[in-house]
Structure formats: C-alpha cells, structure tokens
Scaffold this motif. Structure first.
Motif, short mmCIF file in Angstrom:
data_model
loop_
_atom_site.label_atom_id
_atom_site.label_comp_id
_atom_site.label_asym_id
_atom_site.label_seq_id
_atom_site.Cartn_x
_atom_site.Cartn_y
_atom_site.Cartn_z
N ALA A 184 27.46 38.56 66.53
CA ALA A 184 28.86 38.53 67.06
C ALA A 184 29.59 37.63 66.37
CB ALA A 184 28.73 37.79 68.71
N ALA A 185 29.18 36.38 65.89
CA ALA A 185 30.17 35.55 65.00
C ALA A 185 30.49 36.32 63.41
CB ALA A 185 29.38 34.35 64.56
N GLU A 240 31.27 39.50 63.74
CA GLU A 240 32.09 40.70 64.17
C GLU A 240 33.52 39.85 64.42
OE1 GLU A 240 30.55 42.81 67.49
OE2 GLU A 240 28.68 43.43 66.14
N ARG A 241 33.46 38.58 64.61
CA ARG A 241 34.60 37.84 64.96
C ARG A 241 35.46 37.65 63.54
NH1 ARG A 241 31.65 35.37 69.16
NH2 ARG A 241 31.20 33.67 67.71
N ALA A 296 37.09 40.96 62.69
CA ALA A 296 38.28 41.10 63.52
C ALA A 296 39.35 40.28 63.02
CB ALA A 296 37.75 40.71 65.07
N LYS A 297 39.10 38.96 62.88
CA LYS A 297 40.07 37.95 62.31
C LYS A 297 40.67 38.51 61.06
CE LYS A 297 40.94 33.21 61.59
NZ LYS A 297 40.37 31.93 61.53
#
Ligand SMILES: *Cc1c(COP(=O)(O)O)cnc(C)c1O
Length: 460
Positions: free
Chosen positions: A215-216, A218-219, A222-223
């Motif tokens: 998840a980290a 993916e963040r 996204a950023k």
C-alpha cells in the motif's frame, strides 16, 4: 610498524574454551595485539576502519585485526582462530583463499594488472552472468556494489526520463548520496538524509517505504504520477538483518512498476550467486528490468555489475547519452577471481548440498533457543541466513528494530568467546560457504547451546 609475526610463523589453532557466564562477560573479547593494532589504526584512519560496519561500535569494543583466512576460518593478530560467518560480508562463497581462486588471481596478475582496453575475460564473465541471469540481456562491469546501484539508477532515469526513485526503509544499496535515505540505520524519516554531508535536495527525489508494504508503494505512485523512474529493492533484505519478502510481494511490485511505467531494479549485490545460482529472481520467478550484482561475482576482489533490458542499457555511452565509466571497471585480476568463484559454484547440486548443511545449523539454532526458552526468529535462503531475538515475525525495518538488543549483545559476546566470528550488529545478515562442512556444523551447534544458556542466565 613491525610486520605481523603471525604471517611468518605457523598458526597455532587456539582451542575453543568453554567458559562460565561471569568469565565471558568480564574478559575482553579482543586480544591485546588486535587492540594495539586498532588503536594505531585510529591515529591514521577515521575510526580505525575503512568501512563503518567493521567497527564494533554497537558493542563498545575493538574489532579483531585479521591477518589470515583459511577455508571457513580467520586468524587474528593474537593468533586466535575463528569460524567465520561474515565471509567478507558475502563474497567468499567458497571460504578464504580457495586454491582455485588464488591460482586464477596469480595467473591473471602475471599477465598484467590493468590495461584500460577491452580484455577477453570481461566478455566471458558477462556471458556467464547472463547465462545465469537471463534478465541481464546487457551488462556493465564496475568495481563496487555502490557503483552498480548508482549507475543502474542513472540509466533508469535516462531511459524513463523520470526522476523519482522508490526504495525501502532498511534497504541498503551502497553509499551514493541519493540512496542514503532510511538506509538500514536510524529511524526512518521520509526524505531526510541518513548521513550528514548529503544535501536535502539530493534525496528530495527518493521516497522510502516500509519493506513488505504494498500500500505504501501504491501511495508513492499516486503521489508522483508519471514521475517514478524506478523502484530499487533487495529481493531478500540483508542489510536490516535477514528479512524475507512476503509471498507475492515481489510479484506485486513487478505488476505495480509495469502499470506505472517505472523500472523494477533488483539489488542482488548480496543475494546474487549466494541464495541460488544466478540470484533470488530465479527462485521467486519475478523478472526485474535491471539487476545489480557484486560481492560473490568478484570472489573477494572488487568486481560488480549492473544490467538488464537491452533497450534500457542502450542508453549508456558510447551508444547513448547516459554516462558511466571506470578506470578499473572489468579489471582482469578481479574478473579472473570472479570467474573462478562462479565456476566453482556452477555445478549440479552445489547450492542444494551447502544449503542443506546450513539448514542443519538453522534448525539447531531454533531447537537450542526452544530448549532454553528464548524467543528467536531464524531464517535462511540458500547460503545466507540471519536471526533475531524476537517473539514476533520480523517483516520490515520497524519489526527488526524491536528485536532484543541485550540478548543479541550477550549472544554475540558468548559466541565470539567460543571462537565464532559473527557480524557485530543485529542488522546484518550472516553467511555460509562451501568450506563450512559437517565439523563446522557440529562446532556451531555446541556454541549455540552454550551461548543461549548464557543469554538465558543473563536475561531470563
Ligand atoms: C554490499 C551491498 C551494496 C554495496 O556494495 P559495495 O561493494 O559495498 O559498494 C549494495 N547493495 C547491497 C544489497 C549490498 O549488500
């Protein structure tokens, strides 16, 4: 400084004495001659070491001064003999001074030490590496793992035209400026350099995420939409202790990188030719775009490599505009050592035989911990392993940092007192070689039992 006597006299093996806990705790671990040599070194070399991990800073002691290695053992300046589980931090897959490796170095040196022109051995080594790691369609030889990762990231940025790189907290990829973020030491702080002397601007484009945390990642994607050049990772973490990837983690990273147009770089400097023939990518079945190698492929001399997709590597000068060079890159003596080291491992059953022997050691360690009622995590991949004094599974840098420091210190001291040379930090992996045979397994199992009894007595 007088020449060390131990070099010109036969080395007397020091009998391994077993001792009571009081004795082991009070006796200096390091002999008088090593201590003297270390204090002399400190007058000319910062901290007395040419690489910080060699200092016994965590333990507040002086490191052993090593004068010689033979097979599975090292001998220090006090003529004490130790079973070596550091093995130069990975390169020595066949132990110290293997006759075939030494002969290859002799022969190559006699023909000239360096030419600054192409030599046939470079192509032989590159082809052998590519046959073991087909994802390395094209590769460059360099002199250190640091150079390999630094250059791989440069060509990744060149090929993608993007800037941001993602790495993992506790992941160590050498000491290039932009990689010294949460690099296996200190507390993970986003985009803060780990080292003084590294401008914040140099690490502003490096994002660090917890290991095993999809998840980290993916963040971050996204950023930094469409600006992530590459994700670099040790496919098995070996610089925050020994931490295995969760099942499916590396495959998921592969998919994320592909989806976002970023390159996946496996830093196999430590795992390459150590966990299996080739590297961990051959075991996990995940194909990176670029791979970094070092350590085992140099056989104890300075040789490393990076490579991967031919279209990416075509960005390198003289073909393309991405510059990377080296006076001693592909040095013929280092290439000869590397070739000899790899050829010794290029045999059916090599990794199986020696991994199985190491498995006996790991089970022995786990059983001894159980007998003494001590919470311990131990794991292995091929000829590499590690342990944590922890009741919980260790999956990332934070859980690695929660392991019991006091127990580790007592264990380290007790093992050293019994003639076992272990990494002087709980955040390092341990190693194994083909020179480590059944006798060494027995020696270790006995030492584990005694050392863990001391741990129990000291910490409960
Ligand atoms: C050792 C290591 C490096 C750095 O290699 P050097 O030869 O010390 O520069 C890079 N990455 C990993 C995973 C390593 O273990």
């Amino acid at each position: 400084m007088p020449r060390s006597k131990s070099l010109s006299h036969p080395v007397a093996p020091i009998p391994v004495k077993s001792s009571t806990k009081g004795e082991a705790a009070s006796r200096p671990l390091t002999g008088p001659r090593s201590r003297l040599l270390f204090s002399e070194a400190q007058t000319v070399i910062p901290g007395g070491v040419n690489s910080p991990v060699r200092a016994w800073k965590r333990l507040g002691g002086d490191p052993l001064s090593i004068v010689r290695g033979e097979g599975a053992y090292v001998i220090d300046a006090d003529r004490r003999r130790y079973l070596d589980l550091i093995l130069s931090w990975g390169p020595l897959l066949h132990g110290h001074a293997h006759p075939k490796v030494v002969a290859a170095v002799h022969d190559a040196a006699a023909l000239g030490l360096s030419f600054g022109a192409p030599t046939p051995g470079e192509t032989t080594l590159a082809k052998l590496i590519r046959s073991a790691l087909p994802s390395m369609e094209r590769l460059r030889l360099v002199s250190s793992g640091t150079e390999a990762t630094m250059s791989a990231l440069r060509v990744a940025r060149a090929a993608t035209g993007r800037e941001v790189i993602i790495k993992c907290d506790g992941g160590y990829h050498g000491h290039a400026d932009h990689l010294l973020v949460a690099a296996g030491s200190g507390l993970a702080t986003a985009n803060q350099p780990d080292s003084t002397g590294v401008p914040a601007a140099f690490v502003a484009l490096t994002a660090s995420v917890p290991y095993n945390d999809l998840a980290a990642v993916e963040r971050v994607f996204a950023k930094h939409r469409r600006n992530v050049a590459a994700l670099i990772i040790e496919p098995i973490a070996g610089n925050m202790g020994f931490v295995l990837p969760a099942p499916g983690y590396l495959a998921a990273l592969r998919a994320l990188c592909t989806r976002h147009g970023a390159l996946l770089i496996f830093d196999e400097v430590m795992t390459g030719f150590r966990v299996a023939w080739g590297g961990w990518q051959n075991v996990c079945g995940v194909t990176p775009d670029l791979t970094c190698l070092g350590k085992v492929m140099g056989g104890g001399l300075p040789a490393a490599a990076y490579g991967g997709r031919a279209d990416v590597m075509a960005h390198l000068a003289p073909l393309g505009g991405c510059y990377q060079a080296g006076t001693l890159s592909g040095n013929p003596v280092a290439v000869a050592a590397g070739l000899a080291n790899l050829r010794l491992a290029d045999k059916r059953g090599f990794y199986r035989t020696h991994s199985e022997r190491l498995t006996q050691v790991i089970s022995g360690l786990q059983q001894a911990a159980q007998r003494h009622g001590i919470a311990l995590q131990a794991a292995q991949a091929g000829m590499m392993w590690g342990y944590f004094f922890s009741a919980e599974a260790v999956t990332d840098f934070v859980s690695a940092s929660r392991a019991h420091e006091g127990r580790w210190q007592t264990f380290f001291r007790a093992m050293t007192a019994r003639g076992i040379f272990l990494p002087p930090s709980p955040f390092e992996a341990c190693f194994w070689s083909s020179a480590h045979g059944p006798a060494e397994v027995e020696l270790l199992l006995a030492a584990f039992d005694d050392a863990l009894a001391e741990v129990k007595a000291a910490h409960g």
